[in-house]
Design a protein around this motif. Structure first.
Motif, PDB file in Angstrom:
ATOM      1  N   PHE A  86      -2.428  45.492  22.011  1.00  0.00           N
ATOM      2  CA  PHE A  86      -1.826  46.560  22.801  1.00  0.00           C
ATOM      3  C   PHE A  86      -0.578  47.123  22.133  1.00  0.00           C
ATOM      4  N   TRP A  87       0.231  46.269  21.527  1.00  0.00           N
ATOM      5  CA  TRP A  87       1.456  46.754  20.899  1.00  0.00           C
ATOM      6  C   TRP A  87       1.158  47.568  19.649  1.00  0.00           C
ATOM      7  N   PHE A  88       0.345  47.016  18.748  1.00  0.00           N
ATOM      8  CA  PHE A  88       0.132  47.678  17.462  1.00  0.00           C
ATOM      9  C   PHE A  88      -0.915  48.780  17.522  1.00  0.00           C
ATOM     10  N   ILE A  89      -2.053  48.506  18.120  1.00  0.00           N
ATOM     11  CA  ILE A  89      -3.091  49.529  18.160  1.00  0.00           C
ATOM     12  C   ILE A  89      -2.796  50.550  19.249  1.00  0.00           C
ATOM     13  N   GLY A  90      -2.555  50.090  20.469  1.00  0.00           N
ATOM     14  CA  GLY A  90      -2.286  51.007  21.570  1.00  0.00           C
ATOM     15  C   GLY A  90      -0.992  51.778  21.396  1.00  0.00           C
ATOM     16  N   GLY A  91       0.091  51.057  21.185  1.00  0.00           N
ATOM     17  CA  GLY A  91       1.384  51.718  20.989  1.00  0.00           C
ATOM     18  C   GLY A  91       1.417  52.540  19.715  1.00  0.00           C
ATOM     19  N   GLY A  92       0.800  52.024  18.658  1.00  0.00           N
ATOM     20  CA  GLY A  92       0.763  52.760  17.396  1.00  0.00           C
ATOM     21  C   GLY A  92       0.003  54.067  17.501  1.00  0.00           C
ATOM     22  N   LEU A  93      -1.167  54.027  18.131  1.00  0.00           N
ATOM     23  CA  LEU A  93      -1.935  55.261  18.320  1.00  0.00           C
ATOM     24  C   LEU A  93      -1.189  56.257  19.200  1.00  0.00           C
ATOM     25  N   THR A  94      -0.516  55.763  20.216  1.00  0.00           N
ATOM     26  CA  THR A  94       0.252  56.644  21.100  1.00  0.00           C
ATOM     27  C   THR A  94       1.379  57.327  20.333  1.00  0.00           C
ATOM     28  N   ILE A  95       2.107  56.561  19.542  1.00  0.00           N
ATOM     29  CA  ILE A  95       3.220  57.128  18.763  1.00  0.00           C
ATOM     30  C   ILE A  95       2.704  58.099  17.711  1.00  0.00           C
ATOM     31  N   ILE A  96       1.657  57.714  16.983  1.00  0.00           N
ATOM     32  CA  ILE A  96       1.120  58.580  15.933  1.00  0.00           C
ATOM     33  C   ILE A  96       0.603  59.888  16.524  1.00  0.00           C
ATOM     34  N   PHE A  97      -0.148  59.806  17.637  1.00  0.00           N
ATOM     35  CA  PHE A  97      -0.659  61.034  18.234  1.00  0.00           C
ATOM     36  C   PHE A  97       0.476  61.911  18.745  1.00  0.00           C
ATOM     37  N   HIS A  98       1.467  61.315  19.403  1.00  0.00           N
ATOM     38  CA  HIS A  98       2.560  62.109  19.964  1.00  0.00           C
ATOM     39  C   HIS A  98       3.307  62.866  18.868  1.00  0.00           C
ATOM     40  N   PHE A  99       3.742  62.153  17.844  1.00  0.00           N
ATOM     41  CA  PHE A  99       4.501  62.828  16.791  1.00  0.00           C
ATOM     42  C   PHE A  99       3.637  63.781  15.981  1.00  0.00           C
ATOM     43  N   GLY A 100       2.367  63.448  15.784  1.00  0.00           N
ATOM     44  CA  GLY A 100       1.454  64.371  15.114  1.00  0.00           C
ATOM     45  C   GLY A 100       1.247  65.639  15.916  1.00  0.00           C
ATOM     46  N   TYR A 101       1.066  65.506  17.209  1.00  0.00           N
ATOM     47  CA  TYR A 101       0.863  66.664  18.081  1.00  0.00           C
ATOM     48  C   TYR A 101       2.111  67.548  18.095  1.00  0.00           C
ATOM     49  N   VAL A 102       3.271  66.933  18.264  1.00  0.00           N
ATOM     50  CA  VAL A 102       4.521  67.698  18.295  1.00  0.00           C
ATOM     51  C   VAL A 102       4.754  68.393  16.957  1.00  0.00           C
ATOM     52  N   LEU A 103       4.487  67.705  15.860  1.00  0.00           N
ATOM     53  CA  LEU A 103       4.679  68.283  14.530  1.00  0.00           C
ATOM     54  C   LEU A 103       3.736  69.460  14.295  1.00  0.00           C
ATOM     55  N   VAL A 104       2.462  69.310  14.656  1.00  0.00           N
ATOM     56  CA  VAL A 104       1.505  70.402  14.476  1.00  0.00           C
ATOM     57  C   VAL A 104       1.885  71.595  15.338  1.00  0.00           C
ATOM     58  N   LYS A 105       2.336  71.351  16.565  1.00  0.00           N
ATOM     59  CA  LYS A 105       2.740  72.463  17.435  1.00  0.00           C
ATOM     60  C   LYS A 105       3.951  73.192  16.870  1.00  0.00           C
ATOM     61  N   LYS A 106       4.902  72.472  16.257  1.00  0.00           N
ATOM     62  CA  LYS A 106       6.087  73.133  15.683  1.00  0.00           C
ATOM     63  C   LYS A 106       5.711  73.910  14.434  1.00  0.00           C
ATOM     64  N   ILE A 107       4.793  73.385  13.648  1.00  0.00           N
ATOM     65  CA  ILE A 107       4.400  74.074  12.421  1.00  0.00           C
ATOM     66  C   ILE A 107       3.613  75.340  12.737  1.00  0.00           C
ATOM     67  N   THR A 108       2.744  75.280  13.739  1.00  0.00           N
ATOM     68  CA  THR A 108       1.901  76.447  14.052  1.00  0.00           C
ATOM     69  C   THR A 108       2.618  77.520  14.859  1.00  0.00           C
ATOM     70  N   LYS A 109       3.829  77.263  15.299  1.00  0.00           N
ATOM     71  CA  LYS A 109       4.583  78.279  16.054  1.00  0.00           C
ATOM     72  C   LYS A 109       4.977  79.446  15.203  1.00  0.00           C
TER      73      LYS A 109
END
Length: 94
Positions: A71-94
């Protein structure tokens, strides 16, 4: 339900939630969703998968540690990676 199934389901819900929050104009709520999901992965969900031991049964800590690590590494890791990836892609495509 296995832990990996629950992690996958939560990731899908996070993806859908982010898209819906952006669609309806609640852009700042993504951080609240991110925080709640991270708290779930770190503190709440592992407790539901800890095996129950009978009286007098040998208690090994390895299954408990493995559940927390998943839960810590896979669950938390996927959550963090998706969140920052999503935010980064949204800022780049603006």
């Amino acid at each position: 339900m296995a832990p990996i199934h629950l992690i996958t389901l939560i990731l899908i819900m996070q993806i859908l939630g982010y898209f819906l929050l952006d669609k309806y104009g609640f852009k700042k709520w993504k951080y609240l969703v991110f925080g709640l999901i991270l708290i779930l992965h770190l503190f709440v969900l592992p407790n539901f998968f800890i095996p129950k031991y009978k009286e007098g049964e040998f208690r090994c800590g390895m299954p408990i540690m493995a559940i927390y690590m998943v839960f810590w590494f896979i669950g938390g890791g996927l959550t963090i990676i998706f969140h920052f990836g999503y935010v980064l892609v949204k800022k780049i495509t603006k």
